[in-house]
Design an enzyme around this catalytic site. Structure first.
Site, PDB file in Angstrom:
ATOM      1  N   SER A 704       4.687   1.233  -0.133  1.00 17.61           N
ATOM      2  CA  SER A 704       6.090   1.129   0.268  1.00 17.61           C
ATOM      3  C   SER A 704       6.411  -0.180   0.972  1.00 17.61           C
ATOM      4  CB  SER A 704       6.454   2.303   1.181  1.00 17.61           C
ATOM      5  OG  SER A 704       5.715   2.264   2.377  1.00 17.61           O
ATOM      6  N   LYS A 747       9.573   7.356   9.025  1.00 16.87           N
ATOM      7  CA  LYS A 747       9.843   5.914   9.009  1.00 16.87           C
ATOM      8  C   LYS A 747      11.175   5.588   9.674  1.00 16.87           C
ATOM      9  CE  LYS A 747       7.001   5.053   4.913  1.00 16.87           C
ATOM     10  NZ  LYS A 747       6.965   4.633   3.502  1.00 16.87           N
TER      11      LYS A 747
END
Length: 824
Positions: A704, A747
């Site tokens: 990511s 996140k």
């Protein structure tokens, strides 16, 4: 008993006639019924007499003597100078040691050398001396000789097996002998031979015939030995078991009477039988217990195996076999319990209440799904299970599976092993004393696998509603019904859990807490709990909101609240000490301690973590990404530095293979679109690129970070700063597409905690935004994107000018990056 038939009666003799040796005149030593064969070394203590004087003279000459062996009743004739006929064969031996002792005797060591044919006695006093001719075995060969030698060696092995306590070196020495005569002489010294047998072997000069006689003696003795063992076994079996037990019971009764114990007390067997009949359990359980009780009664309580059977029966009697009446499930009461024990976690609570509602309506018809709480440490997974047990009015048990590597830890060991016990499942059911507890299987993602088996395979039966109504433990070997148990598993990560096990569970993900949630948890749960634990009251200690926020921001960095609780406990300890000291000194309670931000620094020391935005200002070649960890989420500052070189790519920061490939993908994408970003294509041939992701000591591996790497790379090569208040996550392809990622909640929480205001995420993750906490959605500008062009328009302070339209403000005429702006 007839002598055993020999396979070697007709053995041909294939050897040469020995050459006649010269005569010798040697002192003669008369021994009793102790035959010393050639190749043997024997220590002796010799009294005064003819043999003493013969050895004394031999020690002065060439140290050789002739040994003869006679019956005990013949010794007197030799001592009185009236010997009977000399034996035909003696043994020439060499004195290895002759030491005179204070008591008039001598300690000698004799080593047999060879046979000798005795011719005549030539001297009688003061010691015997004889004429003799040494005899040496002739060399022999042939398959029959080898077969005979091999058979005798096998007989020796069989004898050793029966007798035991024979040094292995001696057996190996026998197997190394390769001459039949030598083998016969050595084996003759074994316990199977008496004086007569040894004398017969000594007098046999032919080596093959000598070995044949040894074979016959060994065969006869082996038959006798086997027969003796069989007789002993038969005699032992004939002993009447009931008579033996009668005597033992009488002895036990007398011992009890002498000790003053009540003779009328219940017999242990009768007591166990009564408990088994009173046990509320299925018939097959009682039948198995009665069968083991019968074995115990037959063997008696003093038999070594009786302890194993008694322990087994105790386990059966202590397990909860009977169904129990459970309290009525109240959804309203359950919700109150969950709200009282946990703040937030609305989605999780909703799913638990749905589960309880279905269980209330369906009853026993419902096959209980196995819930699995997945989340970082300290978010309340185990305590949720405890709350469910309290809401349902059930017992609560917990088993930690972290580090379990042996299947027997789950299923137990079979009773054939010493110290065998049931597995952890049955042990927990015994401790619960209930057939339907709430059972927490903690840390199922930490189960190991090695040569002893796979514990997860054993868990498949435990967690399968179709199978666990007849769970079989290796120790019990009786089906145990686990279908009434509410199993709840917990894990920090989902990936390590094997797919078959994951398929049997319903996954409920528990994310980290926001700052506001941690603040409320500290106020409503942690501070009152620690205050009470440390013996403090509300009038003695008070935490300000600023102090709690400082603890959250600058003294902990976690998804849960475990570390926060430790820091609060540390502050409570310090206050408790001051309260105790001032009370002792002044005799009265001190005023209330107010824990503010200054007190936090005073008691806990300087801040451990930096709170604020990821970067202090916009910088070239530095982009802010986010990563998911087992403790929640964290921000990453990705740094890219180009410098003159040969087009090499250098990656540091303990990057995993996936992240290295993401960096290569980013370089390839930027290189393919160099003209669009105003980058001279020759730059990639003349410039080395160094990509670093702090902290260097922490391993990292996550796809990511692709768009973050690409953004930092374009920023470094074009000299365009990256906005300091923007964080991003997403995987990039060679075509610049942005792919979805996982762990969005963790996140975004990390970005929100770090003071980020704009968060770029893949467009395919837009559906997950509704799952984020309301405060995060309100204070974080969440922007879904599908391509790198969209990312660059948001993340860069300005868009790079294409090569065919550039004015030189971003790159020089060689396409190299311009110097970084002042202050970057």
């Amino acid at each position: 008993m007839n002598e055993p038939m020999s396979l070697f009666d007709d053995l041909p003799e294939e050897h040469d006639e020995p050459q006649e040796a010269p005569e010798r005149r040697l002192p003669m030593v008369v021994l009793g019924e102790m035959v010393i064969m050639p190749h043997m070394t024997i220590p002796l203590q010799v009294p005064q007499g003819k043999s003493y004087r013969a050895m004394e003279r031999a020690w002065e000459e060439d140290r050789d003597v002739l040994l003869i062996f006679v019956r005990e009743h013949q010794l007197e004739g030799y001592k009185s100078n009236q010997p009977q006929n000399l034996p035909p064969i003696g043994v020439i031996a060499q004195l290895q040691e002759f030491a005179k002792l204070n008591d008039g005797t001598a300690r000698v060591i004799l080593e047999g050398q060879s046979r000798a044919q005795i011719i005549e006695a030539i001297q009688i006093t003061p010691f015997y001396r004889v004429r003799c001719r040494p005899y040496t075995d002739p060399p022999v060969s042939g398959l029959e000789v080898e077969a005979l030698m091999e058979t005798v060696k096998q007989q020796v092995d069989e004898f050793v097996e029966h007798l035991g306590e024979v040094p292995q070196e001696a057996v190996q020495f026998v197997h190394r002998i390769d001459r039949p005569g030598h083998l016969a002489d050595i084996v003759t010294w074994g316990p199977a031979f008496d004086f007569k047998d040894r004398l017969e072997v000594l007098n046999t000069l032919d080596p093959v015939e000598r070995l044949r006689k040894v074979y016959l003696v060994l065969a006869r003795q082996l038959e006798l030995l086997k027969l003796r063992v069989k007789i002993q076994q038969d005699t032992k079996e004939v002993l009447d078991q009931s008579q033996r037990e009668y005597f033992l019971r009488e002895q036990l009764r007398i011992i009890r009477r002498e000790l003053g114990e009540d003779e009328e007390g219940d017999d242990p067997i009768d007591e166990l039988r009564r408990k088994i009949h009173e046990l509320d359990a299925p018939e097959y359980v009682k039948n198995q217990a009665l069968h083991e009780l019968k074995r115990l009664a037959q063997q008696g309580m003093n038999n070594p195996e009786s302890g194993v059977i008694r322990t087994y029966l105790d386990w059966i009697l202590s397990l909860p076999w009977a169904d129990e009446e459970l309290p009525e499930i109240s959804i309203t009461e359950a919700q109150k319990v969950l709200d009282a024990d946990h703040y937030g976690l609305e989605k999780v609570k909703e799913r638990i209440l749905e589960y309880l509602a279905v269980r209330k309506l369906a009853g026993d018809k419902m096959r209980s799904p196995i819930l699995c709480f997945v989340g970082p440490p300290g978010v309340g997974k185990t305590s949720l299970g405890r709350s469910i047990a309290r809401a349902l009015g059930r017992k609560f048990v917990r088993t930690s599976l972290g580090g379990v590597r042996d299947e027997a830890e789950i299923r137990g060991h079979r009773r054939t092993y010493i110290g065998a016990m049931p597995g952890r499942i049955i042990q927990a059911m015994k401790n619960a004393k209930s057939k339907s507890p709430v059972y927490i299987l903690d840390e199922v993602d930490k189960i190991g696998l090695d040569f002893r088996g796979d514990p997860t395979s054993a868990l498949l039966e435990v967690l399968d509603p179709e199978q666990n109504n007849a769970f079989s433990d290796h120790y019990l070997e009786i089906p145990f019904d686990l279908s009434k148990v509410i199993f709840i598993a917990t894990a920090n990560q989902l990936d390590p859990i094997p797919l078959p096990l994951r398929d049997r569970m319903e996954i409920i993900e528990i994310g980290g807490y926001t700052e506001d949630e941690k603040l409320e948890i500290a106020r409503g749960f942690l501070i009152p709990k620690q205050r009470e634990f440390h013996g403090l009251t509300e009038d003695q200690i008070e935490f300000t909101e600023g102090a709690i926020l400082k603890l959250i921001r600058e003294y902990t960095r976690e998804a849960g609240v475990r570390g926060l609780e430790r820091e609060i406990a540390s502050l409570c300890r310090k206050v408790a000490r001051q309260v105790a000291e001032q009370t002792e000194a002044n005799g009265e309670l001190p005023p209330k301690f107010v824990i503010d931000e200054a007190a936090v620094v005073k008691y806990l020391g300087p801040e451990r973590y930096t709170y604020g935005i990821a970067e202090e200002q916009d910088e070239v070649g530095v982009a802010t990404g986010v990563a998911w960890t087992s403790a929640g989420g964290d921000i990453l500052s990705i740094e890219v530095l180009p410098f003159k070189g040969k087009g090499q790519l250098q990656l540091t920061g303990q990057l995993g293979e996936v992240m290295k490939e993401s960096a290569q993908t980013a370089v390839s994408y930027v290189r393919s679109r160099a003209a669009d970003f105003g980058i001279d294509p020759n730059t990639f041939e003349e410039t080395n690129i160094h990509i670093h992701i702090p902290e260097g000591a922490v391993p990292k591996d996550d796809p990511s970070a692709g768009i973050t790497l690409t953004t930092a790379l374009i920023s470094a090569l074009t000299g365009t700063p990256v906005r300091r208040d923007v964080a991003m996550t997403g995987e990039v392809t060679l075509r610049g597409k942005v792919l979805p990622i996982g762990g969005l909640k963790e996140k975004t929480l990390a970005a929100h905690r770090a003071g980020i205001r704009t968060f770029i995420l893949p467009k395919e993750n837009a559906k997950d935004i509704s799952e984020l906490p309301e405060k995060v959605r309100r204070e974080l500008n969440l922007i879904p994107v599908s391509s790198m062009d969209e990312v660059l328009r948001i993340a860069l302070s300005r868009m790079p000018t294409p090569a065919n339209n550039q004015n030189g403000s971003h790159t020089n005429n060689r396409g190299q990056p311009s110097p970084a702006p002042a202050g970057t």
